[in-house]
Design an enzyme around this catalytic site. Sequence first.
Site: not given
Length: 932
Positions: A633, A770
Amino acid sequence: MSFRQRLRPTTTTILLPLLFLFIALFSPSTSDELQPLLNLKQYLENSNPSLFTSWAPPNGVCNFSGIVCGSDGLVSQINLSQQNLSGFLPLHAICSLPSLKKLSLGSNGLYGSLTDDLKNCTSLEQLDLGKNSFTGKVPDLSALTKLTLLSLNGSRFSGKFPWKSLENLTRLTFLSLGDNPFDQTSFPEETVRLDKLYWLYLSNCSIAGKIPDGIGNLTLLENLELSDNQLSGEIPQRISNLRKLWQLELYRNFLTGKIPVGFANLTSLVNFDSLHLFENRLEGEVPAEFGELKNLSELSLYRNKLTGALPQKLGSWAGLAYIDVSENYLTGAIPPGMCNNGKMIDFLLLQNNFTGGIPDSYANCKSLVRIRVSKNSLSGSIPAGLWSLPNVVVIDLSMNQFEGPLAPEIDALSEATSLITIQMSVNQFSGKIPETIGSLKKLSSLDLDQNMLSGTMPESLGSCFGISEINLAHNYISGEIPSSLGSLHNLNSLNLSGNRLSNEIPATLSSLKLSLLDLTNNQLIGRIPEALSIQAFNESFDGNPGLCSQNMENVRSCPFKSGTSSRPRIFLSSFIASVLVVLVLLCLFLLLKLRRSNLDHPLKSNSWTMKPYHVLSFTEKEILDSVKAENLIGKGGSGNVYKVVLSDGKELAVKHIWTTSDSGDRKSCRSSASILKKSKSGSSEYDSEVATLSSLRHVNVVKLYCSISSEDSNLLVYEYFPNGSLYDQLHTSKKMKMGWEVRYEIAVGAARGLEYLHHGSSHRPVIHRDVKSSNILLDGDWKPRIADFGLAKIMQAGVDCTQVIAGTLGYIAPEYAYTCKINEKSDVYSFGVVLMELVTGKKPVEAVFGENNDIVSWVYSKMQCDDSVLELVDTSISDDLKEDAINVLSIAVRCTAKMPVLRPSMRMVVQMLEEAEPYKLTCISTAKEVEK
């Protein structure tokens, strides 16, 4: 001997025991002081139990950790600063200690309000409660007449500060009240009457109006900080009386007029800052006497309206370490001697009107780290030695009139092993880009657009594995696009437009995760690789009539050749392609078989190790059987993601992190195999980091159920989120309409998750590294979860920080361009960008922002004009909530301050966001309370 003389010994003999009895009965004892300290322990012990292990009988109070007693045996000092303490402060207990002279509890997490019991601490000489999380007002301080030190900075105090009480504190030598959201007030005259002060810190505490002339009376001052307020008017001439000053900070105010003369009197001055992050109004010339400041090591005057030339003797005495006069209207030549003593680190003169060249003396300044002279009128060639400075990380020469060939001088780049950023756009540089550029393993950004460069792109660019941005647009570069660029797995932005590039687009570019691709206006031919034929790149190939694609609107379709003469060639090509496919599949099959053989069939459950972090309702086999192509996915920088549906219908997400061999396509960089390889003892940094992450528990942090590891592979099993990421909902075709109420709740929830990572864990702070909208996942109720926290560190363990860029283009804090240090404030910057995405609906990097601009610069520029502010808000947000969205945007601006020290902590961000709750949500929550 007289009668009186004979009587005296007898009287003394009688009175002395009575005196001792009186002292014993009516004086406090250490036993009286035990209970107040135990009360203090009761309030704070849970936050740091080990600190208070000694706070118990039979230990005397003078043996308690952090307690100091005086000669009388009574408690005189409580020193518990920087001990990770949290809780309320029982001043009623503390102030019952009659001899307490020093109370030091700074740099903790104390909360609640300060009670009026503080007035009973009348013996206090030093009070340090700075850098905590208190609420409410500071109580009256008039009774603390013995205070010599008062530090309350950065503790979230609000309301009206009791400035009048300072009139009684005439012994003060150290006063620090900055970084608190007090009610706005004019400059407190009470402070300029404290003539014993050597330290005055009033930055960021809502002071407005003019600086009074009386400031010149504080002749003992060594440090004066008034930055980040709303001060206006001229800088008082009498500041030049403060001859002991070594630091003067007046930045981020609204000061006007000229810099006063007389600074030559400040012979101890080391730092002089007078700047405003968005706008200041200082004008006129930099006084010539600045060239006579013999101890000056730092000078920051950026973003003013200063004119004229810099004093040519500036910095030539001691040698400056830091100069920033950017964004003014300065003219003339660059002073030649500012690095005379080899101390210069930051050399920032951008956006002025300087003329001439860069003096040759700077080519020998080996201490230089940042060179930024962009947006001037500088000309001539670059001193050759500038390219080989050993410590330089940023060279920014863009938007000038420099000329001459890059080679051979730039060939010395191979010696500048620390270089991260090269910006040379909009000049007149010519010649080829040298092959030596490939030796810059730390290079993150290469910007050479709008020059006169020719020749071909060097194949060695593919060796710059840390690079995230390449911009070679609008030159005369010819030949092929090097296929080696496909190995630059950190590349986010590639702009090769407006050149003479020819031949086909290398298929290797398909492996890149690009947020910007621009190959327009070249001479490229052939079929666009299928992986690049996506909607995001619809306009990336314009001006190349020889290109074709079957999937893109703006590119012609690839025709099949007709006619008998072409059929044999097509048939032959198809046959060869089929054979190649078969061979590749056969090789892959054999390789997989060999790998399984060598690793004792790692896909079998008995070769994997499962480490559960929660009670599990699934088996190892259920997970392993579901990690296959049809369940893929998503793909990210740290691995592929698969959706797993368990037999009971529960959905999970599995991140698959492979550990490849060192012989792969990153020969010159340490591979993830060497990063994640286990030591002889069986432990690894990967295991320890994952164990830390697994212990975190918060409603806004993704839950890690377990890890499953083999010799060459690692699986992390998380909860699954049906609404995908915030990026999906804001910027892709998957997006659904989100009103401001939903966006606001996402902002607050995500902020709370980050706050927990930074401050709320019992372990060391977890720095995300991040933070971006694609790492904020949304459950079925749109509640946000912070994902991939700490994975950046896991993936980079043992690697030089610039080999793998920490972060994603558009979210990276500016200090990362010149330092490898990543901390909590780096995450705060990235979160500020996410807030801007939520408000504007725009991506961090878009063409609409203009050349070399990102969302932060775009928002800053728009917020300067009141008429433009509401235009920043996403059009899908209703008009009646746009003002609420702007409130959050102002928080985003604070989070993205250029200087990390000016950014709030995530704790403060959460508080500010909670205070910015939309009116509608406030009404709804109030209605719910009424219903209850």
